[in-house]
Design a protein around this motif. Structure first.
Motif, PDB file in Angstrom:
ATOM      1  N   UNK A  32       0.652  -1.270   0.019  1.00  0.00           N
ATOM      2  CA  UNK A  32       0.067   0.041  -0.070  1.00  0.00           C
ATOM      3  C   UNK A  32       0.895   1.347   0.132  1.00  0.00           C
ATOM      4  N   UNK A  33       1.979   1.377   0.751  1.00  0.00           N
ATOM      5  CA  UNK A  33       2.828   2.653   0.809  1.00  0.00           C
ATOM      6  C   UNK A  33       3.302   2.645  -0.681  1.00  0.00           C
ATOM      7  N   UNK A  34       3.937   1.660  -1.290  1.00  0.00           N
ATOM      8  CA  UNK A  34       4.550   2.016  -2.405  1.00  0.00           C
ATOM      9  C   UNK A  34       3.856   2.492  -3.453  1.00  0.00           C
ATOM     10  N   UNK A  35       2.323   1.959  -3.527  1.00  0.00           N
ATOM     11  CA  UNK A  35       1.290   2.697  -4.428  1.00  0.00           C
ATOM     12  C   UNK A  35       1.027   3.977  -4.223  1.00  0.00           C
ATOM     13  N   UNK A  36       0.659   4.376  -3.027  1.00  0.00           N
ATOM     14  CA  UNK A  36       0.570   5.464  -2.443  1.00  0.00           C
ATOM     15  C   UNK A  36       1.355   6.690  -2.825  1.00  0.00           C
ATOM     16  N   UNK A  37       2.698   6.328  -2.625  1.00  0.00           N
ATOM     17  CA  UNK A  37       3.750   7.099  -3.126  1.00  0.00           C
ATOM     18  C   UNK A  37       3.761   7.569  -4.494  1.00  0.00           C
ATOM     19  N   UNK A  38       3.457   6.599  -5.358  1.00  0.00           N
ATOM     20  CA  UNK A  38       3.530   6.525  -6.811  1.00  0.00           C
ATOM     21  C   UNK A  38       2.581   7.556  -7.287  1.00  0.00           C
ATOM     22  N   UNK A  39       1.412   7.581  -6.496  1.00  0.00           N
ATOM     23  CA  UNK A  39       0.148   8.277  -6.983  1.00  0.00           C
ATOM     24  C   UNK A  39       0.222   9.603  -6.263  1.00  0.00           C
ATOM     25  N   UNK A  40       0.726   9.967  -5.108  1.00  0.00           N
ATOM     26  CA  UNK A  40       0.564  11.234  -4.598  1.00  0.00           C
ATOM     27  C   UNK A  40       1.791  11.922  -3.888  1.00  0.00           C
ATOM     28  N   UNK A  41       3.119  11.246  -4.256  1.00  0.00           N
ATOM     29  CA  UNK A  41       4.232  11.603  -3.733  1.00  0.00           C
ATOM     30  C   UNK A  41       4.749  11.200  -2.599  1.00  0.00           C
ATOM     31  N   UNK A  42       5.386  12.030  -1.862  1.00  0.00           N
ATOM     32  CA  UNK A  42       6.079  11.574  -0.479  1.00  0.00           C
ATOM     33  C   UNK A  42       5.499  12.465   0.632  1.00  0.00           C
ATOM     34  N   UNK A  43       4.411  13.247   0.559  1.00  0.00           N
ATOM     35  CA  UNK A  43       3.863  14.113   1.673  1.00  0.00           C
ATOM     36  C   UNK A  43       2.907  12.934   2.521  1.00  0.00           C
ATOM     37  N   UNK A  44       3.299  12.623   3.845  1.00  0.00           N
ATOM     38  CA  UNK A  44       2.160  11.714   4.645  1.00  0.00           C
ATOM     39  C   UNK A  44       1.085  12.568   4.955  1.00  0.00           C
ATOM     40  N   UNK A  45       0.748  13.562   4.500  1.00  0.00           N
ATOM     41  CA  UNK A  45      -0.537  13.887   4.903  1.00  0.00           C
ATOM     42  C   UNK A  45      -1.562  13.380   4.058  1.00  0.00           C
ATOM     43  N   UNK A  46      -0.951  13.031   2.664  1.00  0.00           N
ATOM     44  CA  UNK A  46      -1.775  12.244   1.627  1.00  0.00           C
ATOM     45  C   UNK A  46      -1.402  10.780   1.748  1.00  0.00           C
ATOM     46  N   UNK A  47      -0.334  10.378   1.938  1.00  0.00           N
ATOM     47  CA  UNK A  47       0.111   8.984   2.080  1.00  0.00           C
ATOM     48  C   UNK A  47      -0.811   8.098   3.041  1.00  0.00           C
ATOM     49  N   UNK A  48      -0.755   8.699   4.152  1.00  0.00           N
ATOM     50  CA  UNK A  48      -1.326   8.002   5.176  1.00  0.00           C
ATOM     51  C   UNK A  48      -2.743   7.627   4.900  1.00  0.00           C
ATOM     52  N   UNK A  49      -3.600   8.526   4.755  1.00  0.00           N
ATOM     53  CA  UNK A  49      -5.012   8.147   4.211  1.00  0.00           C
ATOM     54  C   UNK A  49      -5.320   7.087   3.150  1.00  0.00           C
ATOM     55  N   UNK A  50      -4.278   7.487   2.034  1.00  0.00           N
ATOM     56  CA  UNK A  50      -4.360   6.773   0.836  1.00  0.00           C
ATOM     57  C   UNK A  50      -4.116   5.190   1.290  1.00  0.00           C
ATOM     58  N   UNK A  51      -2.915   5.127   1.964  1.00  0.00           N
ATOM     59  CA  UNK A  51      -2.661   3.878   2.217  1.00  0.00           C
ATOM     60  C   UNK A  51      -3.728   3.111   3.075  1.00  0.00           C
ATOM     61  N   UNK A  52      -4.146   3.706   3.790  1.00  0.00           N
ATOM     62  CA  UNK A  52      -5.600   2.967   4.443  1.00  0.00           C
ATOM     63  C   UNK A  52      -6.450   2.482   3.339  1.00  0.00           C
ATOM     64  N   UNK A  53      -6.987   3.512   2.720  1.00  0.00           N
ATOM     65  CA  UNK A  53      -7.948   2.770   1.616  1.00  0.00           C
ATOM     66  C   UNK A  53      -7.515   2.187   0.546  1.00  0.00           C
ATOM     67  N   UNK A  54      -6.089   2.123   0.299  1.00  0.00           N
ATOM     68  CA  UNK A  54      -5.659   1.054  -0.713  1.00  0.00           C
ATOM     69  C   UNK A  54      -5.479  -0.369   0.042  1.00  0.00           C
ATOM     70  N   UNK A  55      -5.114  -0.364   1.300  1.00  0.00           N
ATOM     71  CA  UNK A  55      -5.134  -1.634   2.039  1.00  0.00           C
ATOM     72  C   UNK A  55      -6.583  -2.082   2.391  1.00  0.00           C
ATOM     73  N   UNK A  56      -7.541  -1.249   2.575  1.00  0.00           N
ATOM     74  CA  UNK A  56      -8.903  -1.734   2.665  1.00  0.00           C
ATOM     75  C   UNK A  56      -9.315  -2.256   1.238  1.00  0.00           C
ATOM     76  N   UNK A  57      -9.131  -1.802   0.254  1.00  0.00           N
ATOM     77  CA  UNK A  57      -9.609  -2.324  -1.211  1.00  0.00           C
ATOM     78  C   UNK A  57      -8.755  -3.748  -1.050  1.00  0.00           C
ATOM     79  N   UNK A  58      -7.585  -3.796  -0.880  1.00  0.00           N
ATOM     80  CA  UNK A  58      -6.844  -4.969  -1.250  1.00  0.00           C
ATOM     81  C   UNK A  58      -7.454  -6.247  -0.258  1.00  0.00           C
ATOM     82  N   UNK A  59      -7.767  -5.676   1.076  1.00  0.00           N
ATOM     83  CA  UNK A  59      -8.477  -6.985   1.710  1.00  0.00           C
ATOM     84  C   UNK A  59      -9.634  -7.340   1.244  1.00  0.00           C
ATOM     85  N   UNK A  60     -10.499  -6.336   0.925  1.00  0.00           N
ATOM     86  CA  UNK A  60     -12.025  -6.713   0.601  1.00  0.00           C
ATOM     87  C   UNK A  60     -11.670  -7.657  -0.657  1.00  0.00           C
ATOM     88  N   UNK A  61     -11.025  -7.213  -1.773  1.00  0.00           N
ATOM     89  CA  UNK A  61     -11.071  -7.741  -3.099  1.00  0.00           C
ATOM     90  C   UNK A  61     -10.355  -9.392  -2.677  1.00  0.00           C
TER      91      UNK A  61
END
Length: 341
Positions: free
Chosen positions: A274-303
């Protein structure tokens, strides 16, 4: 520039949220007993409720979907925090032994109490996450002892110590589980593979306080996580107490991972991918990385949970195994890429 990045973040956040909702819908309506979309909506809104639909949705499918989403969200954010603290793109709760340590303590708890413990009210709900937290804390203490050089984490040493801890705690888990009676051993084996098969509302209730309390603490320290990517001299130069902040973030990370492990077992690689995908999408700011990582992790586990329960039907493959099938090749790719650099 800042407005453009914020707009990109919200677009991605909403897109991943919509994909997750689509995955939840498909998982809710498909399975051994198919339910039409109209019947599912009527059941959820309590319009002419049907006893069979109530049983399938509220007792089996919906708790499983909600728990998987919460676990994925927590593990995604925990992985981002660990990579930020250690400045190591290969850091992950599973690779660093936190999963194994939390799992070992929970299995010991299950062995001595047969998975139950008499305690009043909320204490009975929160017992397993607390035991998992103690296990994760033990792994962090050992990492602090063996993976630091001159007061700093050594990236290569961190991975090696984490692998050793995972093996050691895994051996303890195996030994204790073999001492269980057949029924409890089967329950522990399925749980350790990383499964939300037996999810219930009680487990969701036990994980919610950890997520509600710890995730805001992490998000408020997003700027600190950005600064922790600098050299130690630069961090101290701007007046940040790096040691104290790392300890607070590590405790939050251990709390998230332990709560997730206590209800779903060891689901690896979510916190790595999840963090690697998030960094590719929104850069290196953890203000954006952290919540996006949560959403990506949620999608991964559900699917992955949906894949595990449908592709191999009537047998069900634990979600942890499905995630590992994806995660192991990705980890090897990252390891090869890191070595080339």
């Amino acid at each position: 520039m800042l407005a453009s990045k914020r707009r990109t973040f919200w677009m991605l956040f909403l897109l991943i949220g919509m994909l997750t909702l689509c995955g939840m819908y498909v998982s809710l309506t498909n399975g051994t007993f198919d339910i039409s979309a109209a019947d599912a909506v009527r059941t959820l809104l309590r319009i002419h409720p049907n006893a069979d639909h109530d049983l399938v949705i509220f007792d089996f499918r919906l708790p499983r979907i909600v728990l998987g989403a919460l676990v994925g969200f927590g593990l995604g954010i925990a992985g981002a925090v660990l990579q930020g603290i250690t400045r190591n793109s290969l850091a992950d709760p599973g690779i660093l032994g936190i999963h194994a340590a939390a799992g070992a303590f929970v299995v010991v708890f299950m062995f001595f109490t047969a998975g139950t413990m008499k305690a009043p009210g909320w204490l009975s709900v929160l017992t397993m996450p607390v035991f998992g937290f103690l296990g994760g804390l033990a792994a962090i203490v050992l990492l602090f002892i063996f993976a630091r050089r001159a007061g700093e984490f050594d990236p290569q040493q961190l991975i090696l110590v984490g692998i050793a801890l995972a093996s050691g705690f895994g051996a303890i888990t195996l030994y204790v589980s073999l001492k269980m009676d057949p029924q409890n051993f089967e329950m522990a084996a399925v749980w350790l593979a990383g499964s939300v098969y037996n999810a219930n509302w009680r487990q969701i209730l036990s994980i919610l306080p950890w997520l509600v309390i710890l995730i805001p603490v992490i998000w408020r320290r997003a700027a600190v996580l950005d600064l922790l990517q600098l050299h130690e001299v630069s961090i101290k130069g701007v007046g940040v107490a790096s040691g104290r902040e790392r300890q607070v973030l590590l405790l939050c990370c251990v709390g998230l991972v332990s709560a997730c492990v206590s209800v779903s077992g060891s689901i690896g690689f979510v916190g790595l991918i999840a963090p690697h995908i998030a960094r590719r999408l929104v850069g290196n700011s953890y203000r954006y990385i952290a919540p996006l990582c949560g959403m990506i992790g949620m999608l991964m586990v559900v699917l992955c949970d949906f894949i595990g329960k449908t592709v191999f039907a009537p047998a069900q493959l634990p979600v942890g195994i499905v995630v590992s099938i994806i995660g192991v090749p990705y980890f090897l790719f990252l390891l090869f890429k890191t070595r080339k650099q």
